[in-house]
Write an enzyme that holds these catalytic residues in place. Sequence first.
Site, PDB file in Angstrom:
ATOM      1  N   ASP A   2       0.832  -1.207   0.000  1.00  0.00           N
ATOM      2  CA  ASP A   2       0.000   0.000   0.000  1.00  0.00           C
ATOM      3  C   ASP A   2       0.868   1.260   0.000  1.00  0.00           C
ATOM      4  OD1 ASP A   2      -3.072  -0.986   0.929  1.00  0.00           O
ATOM      5  OD2 ASP A   2      -1.422  -2.342   1.381  1.00  0.00           O
TER       6      ASP A   2
ATOM      7  N   ASP B 149      -1.402  -2.631  -4.058  1.00  0.00           N
ATOM      8  CA  ASP B 149      -1.649  -1.189  -4.074  1.00  0.00           C
ATOM      9  C   ASP B 149      -0.350  -0.433  -4.319  1.00  0.00           C
ATOM     10  OD1 ASP B 149      -4.292  -1.706  -3.720  1.00  0.00           O
ATOM     11  OD2 ASP B 149      -4.459  -0.837  -1.733  1.00  0.00           O
TER      12      ASP B 149
ATOM     13  N   TYR C 171      -1.588   4.131  -6.637  1.00  0.00           N
ATOM     14  CA  TYR C 171      -2.785   4.877  -6.240  1.00  0.00           C
ATOM     15  C   TYR C 171      -3.200   5.887  -7.302  1.00  0.00           C
ATOM     16  CZ  TYR C 171      -2.857   2.788  -1.612  1.00  0.00           C
ATOM     17  OH  TYR C 171      -2.958   1.901  -0.576  1.00  0.00           O
TER      18      TYR C 171
ATOM     19  N   ASN D 151      -6.700  -3.690  -4.587  1.00  0.00           N
ATOM     20  CA  ASN D 151      -7.910  -3.048  -5.105  1.00  0.00           C
ATOM     21  C   ASN D 151      -7.607  -1.788  -5.904  1.00  0.00           C
ATOM     22  OD1 ASN D 151      -7.301  -2.288  -2.219  1.00  0.00           O
ATOM     23  ND2 ASN D 151      -8.797  -0.678  -2.671  1.00  0.00           N
ATOM     24  N   HIS D 152      -6.505  -1.103  -5.590  1.00  0.00           N
ATOM     25  CA  HIS D 152      -6.162   0.109  -6.344  1.00  0.00           C
ATOM     26  C   HIS D 152      -5.521  -0.206  -7.691  1.00  0.00           C
ATOM     27  CE1 HIS D 152      -7.270   3.229  -3.461  1.00  0.00           C
ATOM     28  NE2 HIS D 152      -6.888   2.375  -2.517  1.00  0.00           N
TER      29      HIS D 152
ATOM     30  N   HIS E  62      -3.834  -9.613  -0.882  1.00  0.00           N
ATOM     31  CA  HIS E  62      -3.944  -8.199  -0.519  1.00  0.00           C
ATOM     32  C   HIS E  62      -4.826  -7.968   0.707  1.00  0.00           C
ATOM     33  CE1 HIS E  62      -3.753  -3.918  -0.919  1.00  0.00           C
ATOM     34  NE2 HIS E  62      -5.071  -3.819  -1.022  1.00  0.00           N
TER      35      HIS E  62
ATOM     36  N   HIS F 209     -11.901  -0.438  10.101  1.00  0.00           N
ATOM     37  CA  HIS F 209     -12.062  -0.286   8.657  1.00  0.00           C
ATOM     38  C   HIS F 209     -11.577  -1.563   7.962  1.00  0.00           C
ATOM     39  CE1 HIS F 209     -13.049   2.172   5.284  1.00  0.00           C
ATOM     40  NE2 HIS F 209     -11.847   2.103   4.745  1.00  0.00           N
ATOM     41  N   HIS F 210     -12.333  -2.040   7.011  1.00  0.00           N
ATOM     42  CA  HIS F 210     -12.070  -3.292   6.290  1.00  0.00           C
ATOM     43  C   HIS F 210     -12.251  -4.520   7.180  1.00  0.00           C
ATOM     44  CE1 HIS F 210     -10.732  -0.948   2.949  1.00  0.00           C
ATOM     45  NE2 HIS F 210      -9.604  -0.581   3.473  1.00  0.00           N
TER      46      HIS F 210
ATOM     47  N   HIS G 156      -3.750  -3.789   2.428  1.00  0.00           N
ATOM     48  CA  HIS G 156      -5.125  -3.286   2.408  1.00  0.00           C
ATOM     49  C   HIS G 156      -5.471  -2.453   3.632  1.00  0.00           C
ATOM     50  CE1 HIS G 156      -8.965  -2.939   0.577  1.00  0.00           C
ATOM     51  NE2 HIS G 156      -9.622  -3.690   1.449  1.00  0.00           N
TER      52      HIS G 156
ATOM     53  N   HIS H 199      -4.440  -0.083   6.360  1.00  0.00           N
ATOM     54  CA  HIS H 199      -3.300   0.831   6.392  1.00  0.00           C
ATOM     55  C   HIS H 199      -2.740   0.947   7.803  1.00  0.00           C
ATOM     56  CE1 HIS H 199      -5.089   2.807   2.550  1.00  0.00           C
ATOM     57  NE2 HIS H 199      -4.552   1.618   2.326  1.00  0.00           N
TER      58      HIS H 199
END
Length: 468
Positions: free
Chosen positions: A170, A199, A202, A236-237, A321, A330-331, A358, A360
């Site tokens: 990331d 990632d 970005y 995902n990015h 990921h 989050h996530h 994923h 952060h």
Amino acid sequence: MSSRSDLASNQVSFIILLLSLLLVELCNGGITSEYIRGSNLPDDMPLDSDVFKVPPGPNTPQQVHITQGNHEGNGVIISWVTPVKPGSNIVRYWCENEKSKKKQAEATINTYRFFNYTSGYIHHCIIDDLEFDMKYYYEIGSGKWRRRFWFFTPPKPGLDVPYTFGLIGDMGQTYDSNRTLSHYEMNPGEGQAVLFVGDLSYADRYPNHDNNRWDTWGRFVERNVAYQPWIWTAGNHEIDFLPDIGEIEPFKPFMNRYHTPYKASGSTSPLWYSIKRASAYIIIMSCYSSYGIYTPQYKWLEKEFQKVNRTETPWLIVLVHSPFYSTYVHHYMEAETLRVMYEQWFVEYKVDVVFAGHVHAYERSERVSNIAYNIVNGLCEPLVPDELAPVYITIGDGGNSEGLLTDMVQPQPSYSAFREPSFGHGILEIKNRTHAYFSWNRNQDGYSVAADSVWLLNRFWGAQKNTA
């Protein structure tokens, strides 16, 4: 009457307190770091920063990067971009101290369009006749603008072959991204190859997924990835699916720019594949591609785990990921369907460690599994410890512009061994068939200071009674 009510109320209060204490005891986990970091979102580096500098010359190769080029480890894919025209597609390479025995190989060239962007000429050259454990030089370009780089091939796969990997995920292209890369480069234990857990640039955070940001990121990381292979995982990015502007081909920029040796492991997609490297067998999964039963990825993974020979490559590592286990809000449980599908294989085949991004932040789990979970038996708490299970390490802390995640599940669950929302990188040092040492290094610390570390005991060769 009132006294009886008071007594009943006190009894209820006592029961609630007892249950609360019991819950805390059951959920009491490892360490949540108290390290205090800044709360501001990371700033992108200005486009005129020296890290984005275009090399001199009218059509000089740029964005040079390498990855493993075959399954065994004695191959390399060398990639670069020329901005104006194709230029030379020849790679000249030679062993150290054998410049007189130069060889050469040809690259393929491709371009792609994304909305109103047209890429430069992207070159990919596969070389798979290299010697193990050797320093190689290579040259690309022509005339006065020719550029020279070097890399080391890994030792031949074997039982007690030591090897060191860097771990980054990331990343993006912020000031913190630059600190992460610099910190990794200055670490005395710097890896011989990087396991990148997804990632990259970005670019999708910019208007219309501005693909110029793929070019700037490629120039930014060239200083490292041109000299040591980065093993790519798609995040995902990298999806870049934007039907509103007519972009309906997922992963188009990533797959045009970053090739992987997927065919060498019998995969049908560049997004999932495997490699051997020294004493490690590394399986890369794609959690943003179809992975349900009987899909191509499922059928490939089913065969792949059975192929691993732990008497040749004792360490079994998985890159994915999205993390199977995370205690950040989050996530949270975002990869639950993936976990339900594949965790039983991780346990059955004694995977040693699973690296993900994923989320952060940084987190390391205990050896944990929950393969019994389903909606019938209601077993929804991970089993701790499970000595057959892998350690799960989330390292999505490379420096991206979305910032760190600081909201965590409280109290810290028992399967979480250490967690901290800071930017950093990891180092995995494989010592022999039984022992490896993992350390996590936050950017704010000295180059040789580990904020978290653990000895890993190999699941196949280590004694099952011992913990990691």
